[in-house]
Design an enzyme around this catalytic site. Sequence first.
Site, PDB file in Angstrom:
ATOM      1  N   MET A  89     -12.113   4.470  -0.462  1.00 21.08           N
ATOM      2  CA  MET A  89     -12.723   4.661   0.865  1.00 21.08           C
ATOM      3  C   MET A  89     -13.454   5.997   0.825  1.00 21.08           C
ATOM      4  O   MET A  89     -13.029   6.979   1.457  1.00 21.08           O
ATOM      5  CB  MET A  89     -11.636   4.647   1.943  1.00 21.08           C
ATOM      6  CG  MET A  89     -11.129   3.252   2.247  1.00 21.08           C
ATOM      7  SD  MET A  89      -9.570   3.273   3.154  1.00 21.08           S
ATOM      8  CE  MET A  89      -8.462   3.480   1.789  1.00 21.08           C
ATOM      9  N   SER A 125       0.842  -1.204   0.000  1.00 18.07           N
ATOM     10  CA  SER A 125       0.000   0.000   0.000  1.00 18.07           C
ATOM     11  C   SER A 125       0.872   1.246   0.000  1.00 18.07           C
ATOM     12  O   SER A 125       1.653   1.482   0.931  1.00 18.07           O
ATOM     13  CB  SER A 125      -0.892   0.005   1.238  1.00 18.07           C
ATOM     14  OG  SER A 125      -1.428   1.307   1.410  1.00 18.07           O
ATOM     15  N   MET A 141      -9.027   8.281  -0.265  1.00 17.02           N
ATOM     16  CA  MET A 141      -9.877   8.652   0.887  1.00 17.02           C
ATOM     17  C   MET A 141     -10.486  10.027   0.644  1.00 17.02           C
ATOM     18  O   MET A 141      -9.865  10.862  -0.009  1.00 17.02           O
ATOM     19  CB  MET A 141      -9.027   8.720   2.155  1.00 17.02           C
ATOM     20  CG  MET A 141      -8.288   7.443   2.461  1.00 17.02           C
ATOM     21  SD  MET A 141      -7.286   7.652   3.932  1.00 17.02           S
ATOM     22  CE  MET A 141      -6.488   6.046   4.004  1.00 17.02           C
ATOM     23  N   ASP A 155      -4.797   3.744  -1.979  1.00 17.71           N
ATOM     24  CA  ASP A 155      -5.884   4.066  -1.051  1.00 17.71           C
ATOM     25  C   ASP A 155      -6.420   5.472  -1.281  1.00 17.71           C
ATOM     26  O   ASP A 155      -5.764   6.455  -0.923  1.00 17.71           O
ATOM     27  CB  ASP A 155      -5.375   3.955   0.391  1.00 17.71           C
ATOM     28  CG  ASP A 155      -5.113   2.519   0.790  1.00 17.71           C
ATOM     29  OD1 ASP A 155      -6.066   1.731   0.788  1.00 17.71           O
ATOM     30  OD2 ASP A 155      -3.948   2.180   1.088  1.00 17.71           O
ATOM     31  N   HIS A 205      -1.252  -1.187  -4.264  1.00 17.33           N
ATOM     32  CA  HIS A 205      -2.541  -0.874  -3.641  1.00 17.33           C
ATOM     33  C   HIS A 205      -2.606   0.636  -3.401  1.00 17.33           C
ATOM     34  O   HIS A 205      -1.735   1.207  -2.735  1.00 17.33           O
ATOM     35  CB  HIS A 205      -2.638  -1.655  -2.323  1.00 17.33           C
ATOM     36  CG  HIS A 205      -3.930  -1.501  -1.602  1.00 17.33           C
ATOM     37  ND1 HIS A 205      -5.053  -2.238  -1.902  1.00 17.33           N
ATOM     38  CD2 HIS A 205      -4.279  -0.693  -0.565  1.00 17.33           C
ATOM     39  CE1 HIS A 205      -6.047  -1.899  -1.091  1.00 17.33           C
ATOM     40  NE2 HIS A 205      -5.594  -0.962  -0.272  1.00 17.33           N
ATOM     41  N   PHE A 247      -6.358   4.852   8.128  1.00 18.68           N
ATOM     42  CA  PHE A 247      -4.979   5.094   8.541  1.00 18.68           C
ATOM     43  C   PHE A 247      -4.135   3.835   8.366  1.00 18.68           C
ATOM     44  O   PHE A 247      -4.641   2.721   8.564  1.00 18.68           O
ATOM     45  CB  PHE A 247      -4.915   5.527  10.017  1.00 18.68           C
ATOM     46  CG  PHE A 247      -5.762   6.732  10.286  1.00 18.68           C
ATOM     47  CD1 PHE A 247      -5.275   8.017  10.060  1.00 18.68           C
ATOM     48  CD2 PHE A 247      -7.076   6.586  10.711  1.00 18.68           C
ATOM     49  CE1 PHE A 247      -6.078   9.138  10.265  1.00 18.68           C
ATOM     50  CE2 PHE A 247      -7.892   7.692  10.922  1.00 18.68           C
ATOM     51  CZ  PHE A 247      -7.389   8.974  10.704  1.00 18.68           C
ATOM     52  N   GLY A 272       1.095  -2.160   4.077  1.00 18.63           N
ATOM     53  CA  GLY A 272       1.651  -0.810   4.053  1.00 18.63           C
ATOM     54  C   GLY A 272       2.930  -0.763   4.841  1.00 18.63           C
ATOM     55  O   GLY A 272       4.041  -0.908   4.300  1.00 18.63           O
ATOM     56  N   SER A 273       2.788  -0.613   6.176  1.00 20.00           N
ATOM     57  CA  SER A 273       3.986  -0.440   7.010  1.00 20.00           C
ATOM     58  C   SER A 273       4.919  -1.642   6.985  1.00 20.00           C
ATOM     59  O   SER A 273       6.137  -1.469   7.097  1.00 20.00           O
ATOM     60  CB  SER A 273       3.597  -0.104   8.443  1.00 20.00           C
ATOM     61  OG  SER A 273       2.272  -0.423   8.706  1.00 20.00           O
ATOM     62  N   GLY A 310      -2.926  -4.023   8.961  1.00 20.80           N
ATOM     63  CA  GLY A 310      -2.153  -4.701  10.003  1.00 20.80           C
ATOM     64  C   GLY A 310      -1.563  -6.035   9.575  1.00 20.80           C
ATOM     65  O   GLY A 310      -1.229  -6.867  10.427  1.00 20.80           O
ATOM     66  N   ASP A 362      -6.708  -6.404   4.152  1.00 21.43           N
ATOM     67  CA  ASP A 362      -6.075  -5.090   4.235  1.00 21.43           C
ATOM     68  C   ASP A 362      -6.129  -4.563   5.665  1.00 21.43           C
ATOM     69  O   ASP A 362      -7.210  -4.371   6.223  1.00 21.43           O
ATOM     70  CB  ASP A 362      -6.831  -4.150   3.279  1.00 21.43           C
ATOM     71  CG  ASP A 362      -6.222  -2.765   3.163  1.00 21.43           C
ATOM     72  OD1 ASP A 362      -5.150  -2.522   3.745  1.00 21.43           O
ATOM     73  OD2 ASP A 362      -6.836  -1.920   2.482  1.00 21.43           O
ATOM     74  N   MET A 380     -11.462  -5.761   5.357  1.00 19.99           N
ATOM     75  CA  MET A 380     -10.660  -4.840   6.167  1.00 19.99           C
ATOM     76  C   MET A 380     -10.399  -5.478   7.529  1.00 19.99           C
ATOM     77  O   MET A 380     -11.335  -5.878   8.224  1.00 19.99           O
ATOM     78  CB  MET A 380     -11.411  -3.513   6.392  1.00 19.99           C
ATOM     79  CG  MET A 380     -11.506  -2.595   5.191  1.00 19.99           C
ATOM     80  SD  MET A 380      -9.934  -2.117   4.446  1.00 19.99           S
ATOM     81  CE  MET A 380      -8.982  -1.484   5.824  1.00 19.99           C
ATOM     82  N   HIS A 412      -8.387   1.155  -3.927  1.00 21.75           N
ATOM     83  CA  HIS A 412      -9.321   0.945  -2.824  1.00 21.75           C
ATOM     84  C   HIS A 412      -9.994   2.290  -2.534  1.00 21.75           C
ATOM     85  O   HIS A 412      -9.355   3.202  -2.000  1.00 21.75           O
ATOM     86  CB  HIS A 412      -8.501   0.435  -1.616  1.00 21.75           C
ATOM     87  CG  HIS A 412      -9.280   0.236  -0.365  1.00 21.75           C
ATOM     88  ND1 HIS A 412      -8.663   0.037   0.861  1.00 21.75           N
ATOM     89  CD2 HIS A 412     -10.610   0.191  -0.120  1.00 21.75           C
ATOM     90  CE1 HIS A 412      -9.587  -0.115   1.791  1.00 21.75           C
ATOM     91  NE2 HIS A 412     -10.774  -0.027   1.228  1.00 21.75           N
TER      92      HIS A 412
HETATM   93  C1  DX5 Z   1      -6.163   1.660   5.642  1.00 21.98           C
HETATM   94  C2  DX5 Z   1      -5.792   1.350   4.211  1.00 21.98           C
HETATM   95  C3  DX5 Z   1      -4.707   0.366   4.114  1.00 21.98           C
HETATM   96  C4  DX5 Z   1      -3.419   0.778   4.794  1.00 21.98           C
HETATM   97  C5  DX5 Z   1      -2.765  -0.455   5.313  1.00 21.98           C
HETATM   98  O1  DX5 Z   1      -7.298   2.373   5.701  1.00 21.98           O
HETATM   99  O2  DX5 Z   1      -6.902   0.855   3.487  1.00 21.98           O
HETATM  100  O3  DX5 Z   1      -4.476  -0.061   2.773  1.00 21.98           O
HETATM  101  O4  DX5 Z   1      -2.527   1.471   3.974  1.00 21.98           O
HETATM  102  O5  DX5 Z   1      -1.661  -0.108   6.049  1.00 21.98           O
HETATM  103  P1  DX5 Z   1      -0.972  -1.112   7.086  1.00 21.98           P
HETATM  104  O6  DX5 Z   1      -0.534  -2.310   6.296  1.00 21.98           O
HETATM  105  O7  DX5 Z   1       0.154  -0.307   7.636  1.00 21.98           O
HETATM  106  O8  DX5 Z   1      -2.018  -1.472   8.100  1.00 21.98           O
HETATM  107 ZN    ZN Z   2      -6.474  -0.142   1.481  1.00 26.44          ZN
END
Ligand code: DX5
Ligand code: ZN
Length: 213
Positions: free
Chosen positions: A66, A6, A35, A33, A31, A141, A195-196, A175, A173, A135, A64
Amino acid sequence: MKIAPSLLASDFSKLASELKDIEQGGADYIHLDVMDGHFVPNLSFGVPVISSLRKCTSLPFDVHLMTYHPEAYLDGLEACHTHMVSFHVEAVPHVDRMIHNIQDRGMKAGIALNPGTSLSTIEEILPIIDFVLIMSVNPGFGGQKFIPYSLDKIARLSASIRKLGKDIPIEVDGGVNKDNAPLLKKAGASILVAGSSVFGKEDRAAAIKALRV
Ligand code: DX5
Ligand code: ZN
């Protein structure tokens, strides 16, 4: 197992080189995101940024949404050759119409479910969608903690898909990390968004490899 890093967790001051890094590191998708500051309490980027990224990578785009009114983004996403688009079942009253709007533009249509949203909300529509995004954190975030009850939800969804006799990928998606990746695979996930646990690591190739269980 497919891995979709992500971009939200990347360094936004150097998006082109961040993309190159994960492309060379073996990512299957990127990916993205989107928002709107309303459906989720945060803003990220929209079609103009995604369109610029198209020039920097040949990785398939997994967008994605949101947002409320996700239909407003579809012409722009089609123009930048987006491969997959997911929207939230909680944000859209006319889910069937939205799925056809995506598929008629030649993109794969996915439905995203917040952690607290029941699988029953997609029961009718499951046979016609191309993938489901579960999710495993509350969206908005990066860097949040994986919600453990997501595992059982994925396993139940996987059983429903098997019962239908269809091959509908389950994307997860939020954590996702190397410790829960094997459990997610066992539950039936086939695309992991990270992501992280990818952009937060120095060696992106090793981070992607660690998730590919
Ligand atoms: C959160 C996003 C995710 C996010 C995941 O709202 O949809 O795609 O970037 O980030 P991590 O992998 O750090 O949870
Ligand atoms: Zn996402």
